[in-house]
Scaffold this motif. Structure first.
Motif, mmCIF file in Angstrom:
data_model
loop_
_atom_site.group_PDB
_atom_site.id
_atom_site.type_symbol
_atom_site.label_atom_id
_atom_site.label_comp_id
_atom_site.label_asym_id
_atom_site.label_seq_id
_atom_site.Cartn_x
_atom_site.Cartn_y
_atom_site.Cartn_z
ATOM 1 N N PRO A 132 -11.454 0.602 -3.974
ATOM 2 C CA PRO A 132 -11.442 1.856 -3.713
ATOM 3 C C PRO A 132 -11.462 1.855 -2.199
ATOM 4 O O PRO A 132 -11.027 2.939 -1.513
ATOM 5 N N ALA A 133 -12.034 1.083 -1.620
ATOM 6 C CA ALA A 133 -12.281 0.904 0.016
ATOM 7 C C ALA A 133 -11.035 0.592 0.543
ATOM 8 O O ALA A 133 -11.104 0.373 2.047
ATOM 9 N N VAL A 134 -9.775 0.320 0.231
ATOM 10 C CA VAL A 134 -8.728 -0.613 0.815
ATOM 11 C C VAL A 134 -8.206 0.389 1.687
ATOM 12 O O VAL A 134 -7.493 0.181 2.739
ATOM 13 N N GLY A 135 -8.373 1.970 1.609
ATOM 14 C CA GLY A 135 -7.752 2.747 2.642
ATOM 15 C C GLY A 135 -8.623 3.078 3.835
ATOM 16 O O GLY A 135 -7.964 3.812 4.707
ATOM 17 N N ALA A 136 -9.608 2.413 3.863
ATOM 18 C CA ALA A 136 -10.503 2.762 5.006
ATOM 19 C C ALA A 136 -10.188 2.397 6.291
ATOM 20 O O ALA A 136 -10.397 3.080 7.288
ATOM 21 N N PHE A 137 -9.342 1.449 6.536
ATOM 22 C CA PHE A 137 -8.691 0.945 7.716
ATOM 23 C C PHE A 137 -6.980 1.183 7.349
ATOM 24 O O PHE A 137 -6.654 0.724 6.452
ATOM 25 N N PRO B 252 1.226 4.525 2.391
ATOM 26 C CA PRO B 252 0.062 5.437 1.669
ATOM 27 C C PRO B 252 0.362 4.959 0.435
ATOM 28 O O PRO B 252 -0.598 5.003 -0.434
ATOM 29 N N GLN B 253 1.513 4.715 -0.089
ATOM 30 C CA GLN B 253 1.796 4.544 -1.394
ATOM 31 C C GLN B 253 1.385 3.160 -1.989
ATOM 32 O O GLN B 253 0.742 3.074 -3.126
ATOM 33 N N LEU B 254 1.482 2.200 -0.992
ATOM 34 C CA LEU B 254 0.870 1.114 -1.450
ATOM 35 C C LEU B 254 -0.647 1.005 -1.440
ATOM 36 O O LEU B 254 -1.195 0.294 -2.588
ATOM 37 N N VAL B 255 -1.292 1.725 -0.647
ATOM 38 C CA VAL B 255 -2.853 1.622 -0.732
ATOM 39 C C VAL B 255 -3.141 2.624 -2.023
ATOM 40 O O VAL B 255 -4.295 2.166 -2.376
ATOM 41 N N ALA B 256 -2.439 3.623 -2.316
ATOM 42 C CA ALA B 256 -2.720 4.481 -3.345
ATOM 43 C C ALA B 256 -2.859 3.688 -4.733
ATOM 44 O O ALA B 256 -3.549 3.519 -5.554
ATOM 45 N N ALA B 257 -1.731 2.619 -4.652
ATOM 46 C CA ALA B 257 -1.716 1.616 -5.845
ATOM 47 C C ALA B 257 -2.873 0.706 -5.900
ATOM 48 O O ALA B 257 -3.649 0.346 -7.376
ATOM 49 N N LEU B 258 -3.368 0.366 -4.577
ATOM 50 C CA LEU B 258 -4.328 -0.850 -4.657
ATOM 51 C C LEU B 258 -5.815 -0.130 -4.802
ATOM 52 O O LEU B 258 -6.756 -0.918 -5.294
ATOM 53 N N ILE C 49 -3.774 12.996 -0.660
ATOM 54 C CA ILE C 49 -3.343 13.474 0.761
ATOM 55 C C ILE C 49 -1.995 13.057 1.273
ATOM 56 O O ILE C 49 -1.583 13.649 2.422
ATOM 57 N N SER C 50 -1.230 12.184 0.603
ATOM 58 C CA SER C 50 0.047 11.653 1.047
ATOM 59 C C SER C 50 0.941 12.000 -0.157
ATOM 60 O O SER C 50 0.767 11.627 -1.214
ATOM 61 N N PRO C 51 2.360 12.396 0.314
ATOM 62 C CA PRO C 51 3.231 12.731 -0.776
ATOM 63 C C PRO C 51 3.587 11.272 -1.340
ATOM 64 O O PRO C 51 3.709 10.165 -0.802
ATOM 65 N N MET C 52 3.794 11.120 -2.787
ATOM 66 C CA MET C 52 4.158 9.965 -3.389
ATOM 67 C C MET C 52 5.436 9.926 -4.074
ATOM 68 O O MET C 52 6.007 10.901 -3.855
ATOM 69 N N GLY C 53 6.156 8.862 -4.016
ATOM 70 C CA GLY C 53 7.770 8.694 -4.803
ATOM 71 C C GLY C 53 8.512 8.229 -3.926
ATOM 72 O O GLY C 53 8.392 7.922 -2.640
ATOM 73 N N LEU C 54 9.519 7.822 -4.414
ATOM 74 C CA LEU C 54 10.483 6.894 -3.662
ATOM 75 C C LEU C 54 11.132 7.747 -2.578
ATOM 76 O O LEU C 54 11.469 7.208 -1.451
#
Length: 543
Positions: A310-315, A299-305, A227-232
């Protein structure tokens, strides 16, 4: 203008407004037992998933009609924020007698920012909270400083600002200890008071999620990679947006006047003083840049984690940017106090114009007053369209004898909050927190439309706050006005799932070209010249 005022729709009328109204309407505002549900939403939304009954906004719905709640809260938020910011800058940055007018100008610019006032004091009230903590740091505070700290949780949204103002106040305690090598008990007590009041106000939420584990939140399935664009490049673009403009929930305004004020304060200083000025403003800008960088790449940090947790993006911990507007205004006060009066007036005027020009709510109200409203931005009365939906209910009542509580509806082409404000019981809703199990039960209803659109499929599966009836032909158009005359040619709908969810009627703002192929039959078409919508009423056919 009363109920003909324009009120922000996106993430406001369509999301935050209907639930407090229903909590009061259905007499569960203060009933926080784990077994209590809000029956009009998602066939029984757990009460603990909604806003606390101790929140001031919910209390206002007890005594005022919905549109009046918004306007009264808007006035209270802005007036109290004006006073709080004036007191803050007069006490700590603009203390000289000749700086009263300057302090008033800064406070006025602050109070006129495009805040989401439905969130109460979440952002504008931070000025009062900071004032209280700085007074505790300076010396024995007065009773109203303690009152500011103790009441902040009653008029703010914990998920948006709670963890972040607690972190900031904790850092203030540590900074004071580092400077003085003494730990001030009153500062610690202030932080504990803030934390304690949040625990009291939000206790049902904490209890249901952390102790009783009443339900598994749908947020556990958030997938930032989809759901979020990724990349530098995307991360840097988002960082720049957070730094120069901000994010609309936390007040979106161009930081141009403040950056000009800082630049002039440095450039106008004598050459021997410019390094000193850079050292004065540099730490503020570094903190703001750091917050923007963190939020931009969050968003990219969460995507990596998420590959590991898997639940790291809940908050959303990226909401530290909710502290940015106040920091920018502290920087503005620091810069303006060393500039000549003519520059003070010019820059404050610029900031005032920026705040007004970027406040879509106020601009749309000016258009309403001028008799030239924007076609896609209806005022409150046209948006809610109470007489129109009363016609729909009356037709159902005449044909079946059923009251709204005895059947369930879903909405196509318009937000379910509109139906909720008209006392329909909806299976769909825009919710920041609801049971994951319900999301899984609802999905088969829209699976056919999701299969047609990868965009909508990711939108629901990887996010899902908008648990809506989708159409691939409409896409993300959730505001189909009567004047648009949209027609959905091929609507894939699962009537068996709808019946299992106790659904009976589809309220659609777009006409279905072939309702029978979707297991629906047309009941009627409803329109009024004062309504934004034309509603097509369909009933699910028996097996």
């Amino acid at each position: 203008m009363q109920d003909h005022s324009y009120i922000t729709i996106d993430d406001n009328l369509e999301a935050e407004f209907a639930i407090p109204y229903l909590l009061v309407k259905q007499n569960v505002a203060l009933d926080h037992r784990p077994t209590v549900v809000l029956p009009a939403v998602m066939d029984g939304l757990p009460r603990t998933a909604a806003r606390s009954g101790l929140n001031v906004t919910v209390g206002l719905f007890e005594v005022l009609p919905p549109w009046a709640v918004y306007e009264v809260q808007q006035a209270l938020v802005r007036i109290l924020s004006l006073v709080a910011m004036y007191a803050l800058v007069r006490r700590h940055w603009l203390r000289e007698a000749h700086q009263k007018a300057l302090a008033a100008g800064v406070a006025l610019c602050w109070a006129l920012l495009p805040f989401y006032t439905i969130y109460g004091w979440s952002v504008p009230g931070q000025a009062g909270l900071l004032l209280a903590f700085l007074e505790l740091r300076r010396g024995p505070a007065r009773w109203w400083h303690w009152l500011l700290i103790g009441t902040f949780p009653l008029w703010s949204i914990f998920a948006f600002v709670g963890p972040f103002v607690l972190t900031a106040s904790g850092l203030l305690v540590l900074y004071d200890w580092w400077q003085t090598r003494r730990l001030k008990a009153r500062l610690v007590v202030g932080v504990l008071l803030l934390l304690g009041m949040y625990l009291v106000v939000e206790w049902p939420l904490f209890y249901s999620l952390l102790i009783a584990k009443q339900f598994v939140p749908h947020r556990l399935e958030f997938d930032m990679r989809r759901i979020s664009p990724m990349g530098l490049v995307e991360g840097l673009r988002s960082t720049a947006q957070f730094f120069f403009v901000g994010q609309y929930h936390a007040s979106r305004f161009l930081r141009l006047a403040i950056l000009l004020a800082v630049s002039l304060a440095v450039l106008r200083a004598p050459a021997s003083q410019q390094v000193k000025q850079l050292r004065r403003f540099g730490p503020w800008l570094l903190v703001l840049a750091g917050l923007a960088l963190f939020s931009g790449f969050y968003p990219q940090l969460v995507a990596a984690l998420q590959t590991q947790v898997p639940a790291v993006g809940a908050f959303n911990f990226g909401r530290f940017h909710f502290l940015s507007p106040l920091l920018w205004f502290m920087l503005l006060a620091l810069a303006l106090r060393i500039l000549p009066v003519r520059w003070q007036v010019t820059l404050l005027g610029m900031q005032l114009l920026v705040g007004l020009a970027m406040n879509a709510e106020w601009l749309n109200n000016l258009r309403e007053l001028a008799g030239r409203p924007r076609a896609l931005e209806p005022n409150y009365a046209a948006y809610v369209s109470a007489p129109l939906f009363e016609q729909v209910q009356q037709t159902i009542r005449q044909q079946t004898g059923l009251e709204p509580a005895q059947y369930r509806v879903v909405c196509l082409g318009f937000p379910p909050a509109v139906a909720q404000l008209n006392n329909f019981y909806t299976l769909d809703s825009y919710q920041n927190n609801y049971p994951l199990a319900y999301k899984h039960k609802f999905r088969p209803l829209i699976a056919g439309e999701l299969a047609k659109s990868p965009m909508l499929r990711a939108y629901f599966d990887a996010w899902g706050n908008r648990c809506f009836l989708f159409s691939a032909e409409l896409g993300k158009d959730f505001r189909v006005g009567a004047f648009q005359q949209r027609v959905v040619q091929d609507f894939t709908f699962d009537p068996s799932t709808f019946r299992k969810l106790r659904g009976r009627y589809v309220l659609s703002a777009a006409r279905l070209a072939q309702p029978a192929q979707s297991g629906l039959r047309s009941v009627g078409v409803f329109s009024r010249p004062d309504a934004y919508w034309r509603i097509y009423l369909y009933e699910v056919m028996n097996k």
